[in-house]
Enzyme design. Structure first.
Site, PDB file in Angstrom:
ATOM      1  N   GLY A   8       0.847  -1.207   0.000  1.00  0.00           N
ATOM      2  CA  GLY A   8       0.000   0.000   0.000  1.00  0.00           C
ATOM      3  C   GLY A   8       0.871   1.242   0.000  1.00  0.00           C
ATOM      4  O   GLY A   8       0.581   2.234   0.679  1.00  0.00           O
ATOM      5  N   GLY A  11      -0.429   5.131  -1.138  1.00  0.00           N
ATOM      6  CA  GLY A  11      -1.455   5.885  -0.417  1.00  0.00           C
ATOM      7  C   GLY A  11      -0.873   7.034   0.393  1.00  0.00           C
ATOM      8  O   GLY A  11       0.317   7.357   0.302  1.00  0.00           O
ATOM      9  N   ASP A  34       1.786  -2.031  -4.415  1.00  0.00           N
ATOM     10  CA  ASP A  34       0.411  -1.541  -4.305  1.00  0.00           C
ATOM     11  C   ASP A  34      -0.389  -2.234  -5.396  1.00  0.00           C
ATOM     12  O   ASP A  34       0.165  -3.000  -6.187  1.00  0.00           O
ATOM     13  CB  ASP A  34       0.367  -0.002  -4.429  1.00  0.00           C
ATOM     14  N   ASP A  49      -1.418  -7.743  -5.105  1.00  0.00           N
ATOM     15  CA  ASP A  49      -2.751  -7.770  -4.508  1.00  0.00           C
ATOM     16  C   ASP A  49      -2.591  -8.383  -3.114  1.00  0.00           C
ATOM     17  O   ASP A  49      -2.289  -9.577  -2.987  1.00  0.00           O
ATOM     18  CB  ASP A  49      -3.680  -8.623  -5.394  1.00  0.00           C
ATOM     19  N   TYR A 139     -15.346  -0.202   8.566  1.00  0.00           N
ATOM     20  CA  TYR A 139     -13.899   0.074   8.695  1.00  0.00           C
ATOM     21  C   TYR A 139     -13.479  -0.044  10.166  1.00  0.00           C
ATOM     22  O   TYR A 139     -12.495  -0.719  10.493  1.00  0.00           O
ATOM     23  CB  TYR A 139     -13.639   1.482   8.155  1.00  0.00           C
TER      24      TYR A 139
HETATM   25  C1  AKB Z   1     -10.821   7.941   8.169  1.00  0.00           C
HETATM   26  O1  AKB Z   1     -11.320   9.065   8.286  1.00  0.00           O
HETATM   27  O2  AKB Z   1     -11.466   6.939   7.825  1.00  0.00           O
HETATM   28  C2  AKB Z   1      -9.364   7.760   8.510  1.00  0.00           C
HETATM   29  C3  AKB Z   1      -9.184   7.334   9.922  1.00  0.00           C
HETATM   30  C4  AKB Z   1      -9.435   8.272  11.025  1.00  0.00           C
HETATM   31  O3  AKB Z   1      -8.817   6.219  10.157  1.00  0.00           O
HETATM   32  N1  AKB Z   1      -8.651   8.973   8.261  1.00  0.00           N
END
Ligand code: AKB
Length: 310
Positions: A8, A11, A34, A49, A139
């Site tokens: 990665g 990024g 990446d 990948d 996330y």
């Molecule tokens: C996001 O906003 O998703 C990221 C984080 C705070 O992990 N920048």
């Protein structure tokens, strides 16, 4: 001498980390990878990948790599558009790396977590290392699960996996993509191009942030620390300063009073409201001497200078 791979590398954090590591590591010992075909840097690069265990293992063995910085992930706002894709990428790429560490093919790993692990029931101010965590994004769920897996592998298999819970990262070189804290980067680019900025968060939404140089310094310091000093086996709280869109806008208006920001919140407001206002990073300070160098004013000054804004 370690041979190092960044997964990665193109990024927001990877592009700056590779520059920093290349100051200390010989050209032949540093590898970038990446999902895109080419790198923006002149360092050794291959397309990879992170979901392919076989490709990862082959590249790591072929290049005799011992240390991996695994930065590939889908961030909080973008993740909500496709939760299953986000879970798959964020978790299974981490498992690939953890399992290579378990097999002792790699010796040392860095993996970023995030303040997204916190949720509505976490303490809001000076959020401590240990508090309730009920993340509201996929996330955040993947980062919290990932933290616990890092701890599990470290304690059960003796791996050396180190991690930081990043707040929003503010940087000048590569823009983040798909985060809730992206506004704190985008606003500078609107300012530079002389345009008004339309902010998707309310003006007084306070979130923890960190300037990219501090973020990189934190990674390097954590990775250089003796393993025995590290009490946190999951992921360390870390922070630079706290700010709101309005506070950044005020700093920019001090430079150009014509600059205007309009506020119209969208779905990212709910995510931001579930995150802490500020972070207590006492374990990082005590265990490996973490100290930030950039507050809001210094960050704004540095962004203005790095983006060549006159
Ligand atoms: C996001 O906003 O998703 C990221 C984080 C705070 O992990 N920048």
């Amino acid at each position: 001498m370690s041979r190092v791979l960044i997964v990665g590398s193109e990024g927001q954090i990877g592009s700056q980390l590779s520059k920093e590591l290349s100051k200390e590591i010989d050209f032949d010992n540093l590898f970038l990878s990446d999902i895109c075909d080419e790198s923006k840097s002149d360092l050794k690069y291959f397309r990879l990948d992170a979901l392919s265990y076989d490709d990862l293992k082959k590249n790591i063995l072929d290049n005799d790599i011992s240390e991996v910085y695994h930065l590939a992930a889908i961030l909080s706002a973008k993740g909500e558009k496709d939760p299953m894709l986000t879970w798959n990428l964020n978790m299974n790429s981490l498992f690939n790396i953890l399992n290579l560490a378990k097999e002792k093919i790699i010796k040392k790993v860095f993996w970023p977590s995030s303040i997204a692990v916190f949720g509505d029931h976490s303490s809001k101010n000076n959020t401590p290392q240990f508090t309730d965590k009920e993340p509201i994004t996929v996330y955040g769920i993947s980062k919290l699960a990932g933290e616990n897996w890092c701890k599990y592998y470290n304690e059960r298999y003796g791996t050396d996996v180190r991690s930081l819970r990043f707040p929003g990262v503010i940087s000048y070189n590569t823009l983040p993509g798909g985060g809730t804290t992206d506004y704190a980067n985008d606003i500078f680019h609107s300012f530079k191009s002389g345009k008004n900025y339309n902010c998707y968060l309310k003006e007084n939404t306070i979130l923890p942030m960190i300037y990219i140089d501090d973020a990189i310094n934190g990674i390097v310091k954590l990775m250089e620390s003796p393993k025995d000093n590290l009490r946190i086996k999951s992921s360390y709280n870390i922070s630079g300063f706290s700010t709101s869109p309005k506070m950044i806008a005020e700093e920019l208006k001090n430079i150009n009073k014509e600059f205007k920001v309009e506020y119209k919140s969208d779905f990212r407001q709910i995510i931001a409201d579930s995150w802490p206002n500020s972070i207590k990073d006492k374990y990082a300070r005590e265990d490996w001497d973490w100290k930030e160098n950039f507050d809001l004013k210094k960050t704004v000054k540095e962004m203005i200078s790095k983006l060549n804004i006159r």
